[in-house]
Design a protein around this motif. Structure first.
Motif, PDB file in Angstrom:
ATOM      1  N   UNK A   6     -14.993 -47.460  15.301  1.00 22.84           N
ATOM      2  CA  UNK A   6     -14.719 -46.022  15.247  1.00 22.84           C
ATOM      3  C   UNK A   6     -15.910 -45.199  15.737  1.00 22.84           C
ATOM      4  N   UNK A   7     -15.606 -44.060  16.319  1.00 24.21           N
ATOM      5  CA  UNK A   7     -16.634 -43.119  16.748  1.00 24.21           C
ATOM      6  C   UNK A   7     -16.732 -41.916  15.818  1.00 24.21           C
ATOM      7  N   UNK A   8     -15.658 -41.665  15.065  1.00 23.04           N
ATOM      8  CA  UNK A   8     -15.637 -40.506  14.168  1.00 23.04           C
ATOM      9  C   UNK A   8     -14.813 -40.827  12.925  1.00 23.04           C
ATOM     10  N   UNK A   9     -15.219 -40.227  11.832  1.00 27.65           N
ATOM     11  CA  UNK A   9     -14.534 -40.374  10.553  1.00 27.65           C
ATOM     12  C   UNK A   9     -14.210 -38.974  10.052  1.00 27.65           C
ATOM     13  N   UNK A  10     -12.935 -38.726   9.803  1.00 30.60           N
ATOM     14  CA  UNK A  10     -12.494 -37.410   9.353  1.00 30.60           C
ATOM     15  C   UNK A  10     -11.901 -37.519   7.955  1.00 30.60           C
ATOM     16  N   UNK A  11     -12.030 -36.432   7.191  1.00 32.25           N
ATOM     17  CA  UNK A  11     -11.660 -36.462   5.780  1.00 32.25           C
ATOM     18  C   UNK A  11     -10.712 -35.344   5.388  1.00 32.25           C
ATOM     19  N   UNK A  12      -9.835 -35.664   4.470  1.00 33.57           N
ATOM     20  CA  UNK A  12      -9.189 -34.696   3.594  1.00 33.57           C
ATOM     21  C   UNK A  12     -10.245 -34.268   2.571  1.00 33.57           C
ATOM     22  N   UNK A 116     -24.095 -39.228   3.132  1.00 29.76           N
ATOM     23  CA  UNK A 116     -25.371 -39.345   3.845  1.00 29.76           C
ATOM     24  C   UNK A 116     -25.388 -40.635   4.669  1.00 29.76           C
ATOM     25  N   UNK A 117     -24.957 -41.724   4.063  1.00 32.23           N
ATOM     26  CA  UNK A 117     -24.962 -43.011   4.763  1.00 32.23           C
ATOM     27  C   UNK A 117     -23.940 -43.035   5.897  1.00 32.23           C
ATOM     28  N   UNK A 118     -22.771 -42.470   5.650  1.00 30.23           N
ATOM     29  CA  UNK A 118     -21.739 -42.444   6.678  1.00 30.23           C
ATOM     30  C   UNK A 118     -22.173 -41.581   7.858  1.00 30.23           C
ATOM     31  N   UNK A 119     -22.812 -40.461   7.558  1.00 33.45           N
ATOM     32  CA  UNK A 119     -23.264 -39.553   8.612  1.00 33.45           C
ATOM     33  C   UNK A 119     -24.315 -40.212   9.502  1.00 33.45           C
ATOM     34  N   UNK A 125     -15.984 -35.376  10.224  1.00 32.78           N
ATOM     35  CA  UNK A 125     -15.233 -34.133  10.340  1.00 32.78           C
ATOM     36  C   UNK A 125     -14.278 -33.973   9.169  1.00 32.78           C
ATOM     37  N   UNK A 126     -13.597 -32.836   9.136  1.00 35.51           N
ATOM     38  CA  UNK A 126     -12.668 -32.504   8.057  1.00 35.51           C
ATOM     39  C   UNK A 126     -11.390 -31.926   8.649  1.00 35.51           C
ATOM     40  N   UNK A 127     -10.262 -32.347   8.107  1.00 37.20           N
ATOM     41  CA  UNK A 127      -8.966 -31.696   8.348  1.00 37.20           C
ATOM     42  C   UNK A 127      -8.355 -31.429   6.985  1.00 37.20           C
ATOM     43  N   UNK A 174      -7.577 -42.762  19.034  1.00 36.10           N
ATOM     44  CA  UNK A 174      -7.697 -44.190  18.726  1.00 36.10           C
ATOM     45  C   UNK A 174      -9.111 -44.573  18.292  1.00 36.10           C
ATOM     46  N   UNK A 175     -10.076 -43.691  18.543  1.00 37.66           N
ATOM     47  CA  UNK A 175     -11.462 -43.946  18.151  1.00 37.66           C
ATOM     48  C   UNK A 175     -11.838 -43.223  16.860  1.00 37.66           C
ATOM     49  N   UNK A 176     -10.850 -42.614  16.209  1.00 43.07           N
ATOM     50  CA  UNK A 176     -11.107 -41.858  14.979  1.00 43.07           C
ATOM     51  C   UNK A 176     -10.359 -42.480  13.811  1.00 43.07           C
ATOM     52  N   UNK A 177     -10.925 -42.303  12.628  1.00 42.73           N
ATOM     53  CA  UNK A 177     -10.314 -42.771  11.383  1.00 42.73           C
ATOM     54  C   UNK A 177     -10.204 -41.588  10.441  1.00 42.73           C
ATOM     55  N   UNK A 178      -9.048 -41.434   9.810  1.00 42.81           N
ATOM     56  CA  UNK A 178      -8.850 -40.351   8.847  1.00 42.81           C
ATOM     57  C   UNK A 178      -8.767 -40.923   7.439  1.00 42.81           C
ATOM     58  N   UNK A 179      -9.391 -40.250   6.499  1.00 41.04           N
ATOM     59  CA  UNK A 179      -9.447 -40.700   5.106  1.00 41.04           C
ATOM     60  C   UNK A 179      -8.818 -39.633   4.216  1.00 41.04           C
ATOM     61  N   UNK A 180      -7.811 -40.002   3.434  1.00 39.29           N
ATOM     62  CA  UNK A 180      -7.193 -39.033   2.543  1.00 39.29           C
ATOM     63  C   UNK A 180      -6.416 -39.704   1.423  1.00 39.29           C
ATOM     64  N   UNK A 181      -6.058 -38.912   0.418  1.00 37.12           N
ATOM     65  CA  UNK A 181      -5.418 -39.460  -0.780  1.00 37.12           C
ATOM     66  C   UNK A 181      -3.902 -39.411  -0.734  1.00 37.12           C
ATOM     67  N   UNK A 182      -3.329 -38.687   0.219  1.00 39.09           N
ATOM     68  CA  UNK A 182      -1.878 -38.486   0.256  1.00 39.09           C
ATOM     69  C   UNK A 182      -1.259 -39.382   1.325  1.00 39.09           C
ATOM     70  N   UNK A 183      -0.373 -40.274   0.914  1.00 36.83           N
ATOM     71  CA  UNK A 183       0.208 -41.228   1.860  1.00 36.83           C
ATOM     72  C   UNK A 183       0.983 -40.539   2.983  1.00 36.83           C
ATOM     73  N   UNK A 184       1.719 -39.506   2.654  1.00 40.92           N
ATOM     74  CA  UNK A 184       2.543 -38.861   3.682  1.00 40.92           C
ATOM     75  C   UNK A 184       1.709 -37.911   4.543  1.00 40.92           C
ATOM     76  N   UNK A 185       1.003 -36.989   3.904  1.00 44.94           N
ATOM     77  CA  UNK A 185       0.252 -35.991   4.657  1.00 44.94           C
ATOM     78  C   UNK A 185      -0.905 -36.608   5.424  1.00 44.94           C
ATOM     79  N   UNK A 186      -1.632 -37.504   4.769  1.00 48.66           N
ATOM     80  CA  UNK A 186      -2.878 -38.021   5.329  1.00 48.66           C
ATOM     81  C   UNK A 186      -2.684 -39.302   6.129  1.00 48.66           C
TER      82      UNK A 186
END
Length: 233
Positions: A6-12, A116-119, A125-127, A174-186
């Protein structure tokens, strides 16, 4: 096929970086007390539950407001003020008070150090569909891009908000990963836009049929370990 690095990690945000239920409950109580002091006509007529019911009724009438829950709250409050005959001059103060209380969040214990470690490994990023203010909360410096549905005009799980965030960060989905708690939305939303998705499942909830996260983590420590493994590819 071997997963791409991955090149980027985005969060809820809500219920991913911090628990939100107790914060909203406390904010509603404090907000109602503020209204009782400054616009008693409103609270004499409407309980916390009644104001919430008004917002839900308005959302049913105007589903497009799902992209901006702050505006939904304000419009419903304007209606309540008008019906109660209260001085509309206090609406702005009421919304400012709620904004402060809503942002009185406390991140899950391992989150600040993990960010800090992930950065240090990749861009973050955030969505969000919510109204959290990362500058007020004090975590804004971790993120290159913050995209909120209220500003963008569409909400998760619409793929366009995920694609716009990737574009803003200069990465292919395809180079990004999204992290979230909601199965449908995230999870389903991110995967539908071509991103990989990690389900942050702190409560041990059951999977939903037809939704398969690329990974499931119970904490940011587990997420950190998963990301480290991905960075080896």
């Amino acid at each position: 096929m071997t997963p791409r690095r991955p090149h980027a990690l985005l969060f809820d945000l809500d219920d991913t970086l911090w628990p939100i239920g107790p914060v909203i409950a406390a904010a509603e109580t404090s907000w109602h007390a503020w209204l009782a002091e400054h616009a008693p006509e409103v609270t004499q007529r409407y309980s916390i539950e009644a104001l919430r019911a008004r917002r839900m009724a308005l959302l049913e009438q105007r589903p497009e407001l799902v992209v901006d829950l702050y505006r939904l709250r304000r419009l419903a409050l304007e209606q309540a003020f008008a019906e109660a005959g209260a001085d509309a001059a206090h609406i702005e103060g009421a919304m400012r008070h709620f904004h402060v209380q809503r942002n009185a969040v406390t991140p899950f214990g391992e989150v600040p150090a993990a960010l800090v470690e992930l950065q240090a490994m990749l861009r973050l990023g955030v969505i969000t569909n919510g109204n959290a203010d990362l500058e007020v909360i004090g975590l804004h410096h971790h993120f290159d891009t913050v995209l909120a549905s209220a500003r963008f005009g569409r909400a998760k799980p619409d793929p366009s908000i995920f694609l716009a965030a990737c574009e803003a960060m200069g990465v292919a989905p395809r180079d990004a990963v999204y992290v979230g708690d909601d199965l449908r939305l995230d999870v389903q939303g991110a995967q539908g836009a071509g991103l990989r998705a990690v389900w942050m499942n702190r409560r041990g909830a059951q999977h939903e049929a037809g939704i398969a996260p690329d990974a499931t983590c119970a904490s940011f420590d587990e997420l950190l370990a998963w990301v480290r493994a991905q960075m080896q590819h």
